[in-house]
Design a protein around this motif. Structure first.
Motif, mmCIF file in Angstrom:
data_model
loop_
_atom_site.group_PDB
_atom_site.id
_atom_site.type_symbol
_atom_site.label_atom_id
_atom_site.label_comp_id
_atom_site.label_asym_id
_atom_site.label_seq_id
_atom_site.Cartn_x
_atom_site.Cartn_y
_atom_site.Cartn_z
ATOM 1 N N HIS A 146 0.855 -1.188 0.000
ATOM 2 C CA HIS A 146 0.000 0.000 0.000
ATOM 3 C C HIS A 146 0.887 1.233 0.000
ATOM 4 C CE1 HIS A 146 -3.017 2.955 1.268
ATOM 5 N NE2 HIS A 146 -3.932 2.063 0.927
ATOM 6 N N GLY A 147 0.480 2.253 -0.733
ATOM 7 C CA GLY A 147 1.249 3.484 -0.787
ATOM 8 C C GLY A 147 1.215 4.237 0.533
ATOM 9 N N THR A 148 2.192 5.113 0.712
ATOM 10 C CA THR A 148 2.231 5.926 1.923
ATOM 11 C C THR A 148 1.180 7.024 1.857
ATOM 12 O OG1 THR A 148 3.922 7.340 0.929
ATOM 13 C CG2 THR A 148 4.686 5.512 2.284
ATOM 14 N N GLY A 149 0.700 7.445 3.039
ATOM 15 C CA GLY A 149 -0.296 8.503 3.088
ATOM 16 C C GLY A 149 0.272 9.865 2.753
ATOM 17 N N HIS A 150 1.562 10.042 3.009
ATOM 18 C CA HIS A 150 2.230 11.307 2.736
ATOM 19 C C HIS A 150 3.533 11.051 1.996
ATOM 20 C CE1 HIS A 150 -0.492 12.402 6.007
ATOM 21 N NE2 HIS A 150 -0.374 13.659 5.614
ATOM 22 N N SER A 151 3.948 12.036 1.232
ATOM 23 C CA SER A 151 5.220 11.957 0.530
ATOM 24 C C SER A 151 5.765 13.369 0.390
ATOM 25 C CB SER A 151 5.034 11.317 -0.854
ATOM 26 O OG SER A 151 6.289 11.126 -1.490
ATOM 27 N N PHE A 152 7.001 13.490 -0.072
ATOM 28 C CA PHE A 152 7.570 14.812 -0.275
ATOM 29 C C PHE A 152 8.321 14.851 -1.598
ATOM 30 C CE2 PHE A 152 11.004 12.439 1.648
ATOM 31 C CZ PHE A 152 12.129 12.871 0.969
ATOM 32 N N LEU A 153 8.439 16.038 -2.135
ATOM 33 C CA LEU A 153 9.164 16.257 -3.375
ATOM 34 C C LEU A 153 10.134 17.412 -3.181
ATOM 35 C CD1 LEU A 153 6.144 16.106 -5.855
ATOM 36 C CD2 LEU A 153 7.859 14.323 -5.508
ATOM 37 N N LEU A 154 11.331 17.268 -3.723
ATOM 38 C CA LEU A 154 12.300 18.358 -3.723
ATOM 39 C C LEU A 154 12.141 19.152 -5.007
ATOM 40 C CD1 LEU A 154 15.522 16.584 -2.352
ATOM 41 C CD2 LEU A 154 13.767 17.861 -1.090
ATOM 42 N N VAL A 155 12.166 20.481 -4.885
ATOM 43 C CA VAL A 155 11.897 21.352 -6.029
ATOM 44 C C VAL A 155 12.886 22.524 -6.047
ATOM 45 C CG1 VAL A 155 10.180 22.798 -7.194
ATOM 46 C CG2 VAL A 155 9.437 20.796 -5.872
ATOM 47 N N TYR A 156 13.527 22.715 -7.194
ATOM 48 C CA TYR A 156 14.252 23.961 -7.430
ATOM 49 C C TYR A 156 13.288 24.934 -8.079
ATOM 50 C CZ TYR A 156 18.969 22.421 -6.231
ATOM 51 O OH TYR A 156 20.076 21.999 -5.550
ATOM 52 N N ARG A 157 13.252 26.147 -7.543
ATOM 53 C CA ARG A 157 12.321 27.162 -8.036
ATOM 54 C C ARG A 157 13.010 28.521 -8.019
ATOM 55 N NH1 ARG A 157 10.685 30.346 -3.914
ATOM 56 N NH2 ARG A 157 10.839 29.537 -1.789
ATOM 57 N N GLU A 158 12.368 29.453 -8.652
ATOM 58 C CA GLU A 158 12.895 30.813 -8.682
ATOM 59 C C GLU A 158 12.835 31.437 -7.288
ATOM 60 O OE1 GLU A 158 12.406 34.651 -11.641
ATOM 61 O OE2 GLU A 158 10.581 33.652 -10.935
ATOM 62 N N GLY A 159 13.878 32.172 -6.928
ATOM 63 C CA GLY A 159 13.844 32.927 -5.683
ATOM 64 C C GLY A 159 14.416 32.223 -4.475
ATOM 65 N N LEU A 160 15.042 31.060 -4.634
ATOM 66 C CA LEU A 160 15.643 30.375 -3.494
ATOM 67 C C LEU A 160 16.842 31.171 -2.985
ATOM 68 C CD1 LEU A 160 15.544 26.641 -4.648
ATOM 69 C CD2 LEU A 160 14.149 27.710 -2.874
#
Length: 227
Positions: free
Chosen positions: A47-61
């Protein structure tokens, strides 16, 4: 555990001889309703996890450290406004060299991609294909998929295209024959190799299918970084 008794020419009655063992079998074979339920059955990965996370490069870091998006079935906790496009990069090495990948994708897609108009997301293999991640990516107008040129990469793209439709684009060079020398990874099995060719053809990537046939190899996306 069972004793079949024939009651007609083509009919049988099956008697359960061990009700407690049968109940345990039923419980272990039932589709899990949560990660915890799957763990009780002996394999949490069913079964999949209820929560997950993603790393994102974005403008303004403020630094070279990427931002984080937390996704769940109820939505996404995203502390920044989305650009019109996103590029999903399968592997970490390429993700942390996202500037190079944006240049590569711009050439492949015949467009201009930068953090001013495109967020860059780490796919982490199959993590990105989870339903909650797909729901978040569906908020973008365009999703560029920079994956390995192999069966796994094509399968991930096929899954994403199934969720995102024409928003999803598989990043690959227009003149792929010049990249044939970079196809160096031997397939783990004949089945994986034939699967890759079939997926490429089904997705309409005839040049990629030709590359597989002529080289007999796959290309890992780290080869894009090879000068």
């Amino acid at each position: 555990m069972f004793r079949p008794v024939k009651v007609s020419s083509n009919g049988w009655v099956v008697h359960i001889l061990a009700p407690s063992a049968f109940a345990e079998l039923e419980q272990s074979s039932a589709s899990p309703v949560s990660r915890a339920h799957a763990a009780e059955q002996g394999d949490s990965h069913r079964h999949g996890t209820g929560h997950s996370f993603l790393l994102v490069y974005r403008e303004g870091l403020a630094s070279d450290r990427p931002d984080t998006v937390v996704v769940s079935e109820s939505g996404a906790d995203c502390g920044f406004p989305l650009k019109s496009s996103a590029m999903v990069i399968e592997n970490e090495e390429n993700f942390f060299k996202y500037q190079r990948m944006l240049v590569f994708a711009s050439a492949c897609e015949n467009t201009s991609l930068g953090l001013e108009n495109c967020d860059v997301v780490l796919g982490s293999g199959n993590r990105i294909t989870r339903r909650a991640c797909m729901a978040w990516l569906n908020r973008y107008q365009r999703v560029y998929c920079a994956f390995d040129y192999d069966a796994g990469g094509l399968q991930m793209f096929a899954t994403m295209a199934g969720h995102l439709g024409e928003k999803a684009s598989f990043v690959q060079p227009g003149h792929l024959e010049s990249w044939h020398p970079k196809f160096r990874k031997a397939p783990a099995s004949t089945e994986r190799f034939t699967r890759a060719i079939q997926l490429a053809e089904d997705l309409g990537f005839s040049s990629l299918a030709t590359a597989f046939r002529e080289t007999g190899k796959f290309m890992e996306q780290e080869m894009i970084l090879d000068d």
